[in-house]
Design a protein around this motif. Structure first.
Motif, PDB file in Angstrom:
ATOM      1  N   GLN A  31       0.832  -1.208   0.000  1.00  0.00           N
ATOM      2  CA  GLN A  31       0.000   0.000   0.000  1.00  0.00           C
ATOM      3  C   GLN A  31       0.865   1.254   0.000  1.00  0.00           C
ATOM      4  OE1 GLN A  31      -3.315  -0.020  -0.301  1.00  0.00           O
ATOM      5  NE2 GLN A  31      -3.322   2.209  -0.419  1.00  0.00           N
ATOM      6  N   LEU A  32       1.950   1.250   0.753  1.00  0.00           N
ATOM      7  CA  LEU A  32       2.847   2.405   0.777  1.00  0.00           C
ATOM      8  C   LEU A  32       3.464   2.659  -0.591  1.00  0.00           C
ATOM      9  CD1 LEU A  32       4.802   2.112   4.136  1.00  0.00           C
ATOM     10  CD2 LEU A  32       3.259   3.914   3.436  1.00  0.00           C
ATOM     11  N   VAL A  33       3.868   1.605  -1.267  1.00  0.00           N
ATOM     12  CA  VAL A  33       4.468   1.763  -2.588  1.00  0.00           C
ATOM     13  C   VAL A  33       3.436   2.299  -3.578  1.00  0.00           C
ATOM     14  CG1 VAL A  33       5.452   0.487  -4.536  1.00  0.00           C
ATOM     15  CG2 VAL A  33       6.252   0.054  -2.221  1.00  0.00           C
ATOM     16  N   ARG A  34       2.208   1.815  -3.476  1.00  0.00           N
ATOM     17  CA  ARG A  34       1.151   2.326  -4.357  1.00  0.00           C
ATOM     18  C   ARG A  34       0.886   3.807  -4.103  1.00  0.00           C
ATOM     19  NH1 ARG A  34      -1.423  -2.768  -3.912  1.00  0.00           N
ATOM     20  NH2 ARG A  34      -2.372  -2.121  -1.960  1.00  0.00           N
ATOM     21  N   ASP A  35       0.845   4.203  -2.842  1.00  0.00           N
ATOM     22  CA  ASP A  35       0.525   5.584  -2.493  1.00  0.00           C
ATOM     23  C   ASP A  35       1.693   6.536  -2.715  1.00  0.00           C
ATOM     24  OD1 ASP A  35      -1.943   4.671  -1.750  1.00  0.00           O
ATOM     25  OD2 ASP A  35      -1.523   4.699   0.412  1.00  0.00           O
ATOM     26  N   LYS A  36       2.877   6.143  -2.298  1.00  0.00           N
ATOM     27  CA  LYS A  36       4.020   7.051  -2.296  1.00  0.00           C
ATOM     28  C   LYS A  36       5.117   6.659  -3.266  1.00  0.00           C
ATOM     29  CE  LYS A  36       2.369   8.910   1.542  1.00  0.00           C
ATOM     30  NZ  LYS A  36       1.832  10.212   1.632  1.00  0.00           N
ATOM     31  N   GLY A  37       4.864   5.689  -4.121  1.00  0.00           N
ATOM     32  CA  GLY A  37       5.910   5.131  -4.960  1.00  0.00           C
ATOM     33  C   GLY A  37       6.491   6.070  -5.991  1.00  0.00           C
ATOM     34  N   SER A  38       5.671   6.902  -6.583  1.00  0.00           N
ATOM     35  CA  SER A  38       6.183   7.780  -7.634  1.00  0.00           C
ATOM     36  C   SER A  38       6.518   9.144  -7.032  1.00  0.00           C
ATOM     37  CB  SER A  38       5.152   7.924  -8.748  1.00  0.00           C
ATOM     38  OG  SER A  38       3.967   8.464  -8.234  1.00  0.00           O
ATOM     39  N   VAL A  39       7.779   9.417  -6.941  1.00  0.00           N
ATOM     40  CA  VAL A  39       8.243  10.670  -6.371  1.00  0.00           C
ATOM     41  C   VAL A  39       8.406  11.679  -7.495  1.00  0.00           C
ATOM     42  CG1 VAL A  39      10.119  11.780  -5.117  1.00  0.00           C
ATOM     43  CG2 VAL A  39       9.417   9.475  -4.513  1.00  0.00           C
ATOM     44  N   ARG A  40       7.822  12.839  -7.339  1.00  0.00           N
ATOM     45  CA  ARG A  40       7.944  13.910  -8.321  1.00  0.00           C
ATOM     46  C   ARG A  40       8.886  14.969  -7.768  1.00  0.00           C
ATOM     47  NH1 ARG A  40       6.671  13.323 -13.195  1.00  0.00           N
ATOM     48  NH2 ARG A  40       6.342  15.551 -13.328  1.00  0.00           N
TER      49      ARG A  40
END
Length: 65
Positions: A31-40
Motif C-alpha cells: 500500500q505504501l508503494v502504491r501511495d508514495k511510490g512515484s516521487v515527483r
C-alpha cells in the motif's frame, strides 16, 4: 546446557515478543508503494533543469538537420 537455558530464557522470550510485535505493527509495504511510490521532483532541482536543457538542446539539433 541447562544452565544456558536458565540464563537466556528471558532474553529469548523478549526477543520473540519483539519480533511478533514488529511483525504485526509493520505498515503494509504494498500500500505504501502504491501511495508514495512515484516521487515527483520540483522543476527547480538541478537534475530536472539539466534534463529540460538536454531536451531543448536535442530538439534544436534535430531541427538543424
Amino acid at each position: 546446557m541447562r544452565n544456558f537455558r536458565e540464563k537466556h530464557l528471558l532474553s529469548l522470550i523478549i526477543w520473540i515478543g519483539l519480533v511478533l510485535i514488529a511483525a504485526f505493527t509493520l505498515p503494509n509495504i504494498s500500500q505504501l508503494v502504491r501511495d508514495k511510490g512515484s516521487v515527483r521532483l520540483p522543476a527547480t532541482v538541478q537534475s530536472e533543469v539539466a534534463q529540460k536543457f538536454r531536451k531543448n538542446l536535442k530538439a534544436a539539433r534535430m531541427s538543424e538537420l
